[in-house]
Design an enzyme around this catalytic site. Structure first.
Site, PDB file in Angstrom:
ATOM      1  CB  CYS A 104      -0.902   0.004   1.231  1.00 20.14           C
ATOM      2  SG  CYS A 104      -1.901   1.492   1.406  1.00 20.14           S
ATOM      3  CB  CYS A 107      -0.311   2.196   5.737  1.00 22.46           C
ATOM      4  SG  CYS A 107      -1.061   0.662   5.130  1.00 22.46           S
ATOM      5  CB  CYS A 150      -5.050  -0.672   2.331  1.00 20.07           C
ATOM      6  SG  CYS A 150      -3.822  -1.134   3.571  1.00 20.07           S
ATOM      7  CB  CYS A 153      -4.178   2.776   5.912  1.00 16.02           C
ATOM      8  SG  CYS A 153      -3.986   2.713   4.111  1.00 16.02           S
ATOM      9  CB  CYS A 175      -9.249  -3.332 -11.846  1.00 15.27           C
ATOM     10  SG  CYS A 175      -8.885  -2.048 -13.028  1.00 15.27           S
TER      11      CYS A 175
END
Length: 187
Positions: A104, A107, A150, A153, A175
């Site tokens: 991510c 984070c 995510c 976060c 995607c």
């Protein structure tokens, strides 16, 4: 010294094995320390004998909008925090196939192994599965798509589509916006 630093310093002093004898009569009376000034930050309980002291954790999921703006570029903020989309074919990871892990961009939580990435031709990086527990799915209100975020976060990654008949083990296509990702090469 800020309130948070003062509180953490005080808590760590109370919890050390070398607690001054003068504080010993106080410790049994302390049940918990409330951190109301810290807002919505999650609290961690640390126990020493019968004493509980709550301390704020530094969870990336609990950043304020201002904190996210400070650590993300304007485009990352637009996509990760405001659920935007980058233009197809413009992301750096669309046609990128090195060995490693995609994390991510907000984070740093690992989200996808490079071995699950495939060329879907859609203009965005496509993966057939995420790492266990790393990605949350939420159906759009109209039911036409499923948003992926995510799990750590809440950053917007993109959408997942099923039943498109790609030659993948899961028949799914995650995607994902390239800007929502950070690639770490295999070592």
């Amino acid at each position: 010294m800020g309130f948070e630093h003062q509180l953490l310093r005080t808590a760590s002093t109370l919890l050390t094995p070398s607690t001054p004898p003068i504080l010993n009569p106080i410790l049994p009376k302390v049940n918990s320390l409330t951190l109301s000034r810290l807002g919505k930050l999650p609290l961690l309980s640390i126990r020493r004998k019968k004493t509980t002291v709550a301390m704020a954790s530094s969870s990336p999921a609990q950043k304020s909008e201002e904190e996210w703006r400070a650590v993300l570029s304007p485009e990352q903020f637009r996509i990760l925090r405001q659920k935007g989309t980058e233009y197809p074919g413009t992301g750096q990871y669309d046609k990128f196939y090195a060995d490693g892990v995609y994390e991510c961009a907000g984070c740093g939580t690992p989200l996808y192994k490079s071995t699950t990435k495939f060329n879907s031709g859609c203009g965005w990086p496509a993966f057939y599965e995420g790492l266990p527990g790393a990605i949350n799915r939420t159906a759009d209100p109209d039911g036409s798509r499923v948003e992926i975020t995510c799990a750590a976060c809440g950053g917007h990654l993109g959408h997942v589509f099923k039943g498109e008949r790609f030659n993948t083990p899961t028949d799914e296509r995650h995607c994902v916006n390239s800007i929502s990702l950070k690639f770490t090469p295999a070592s």
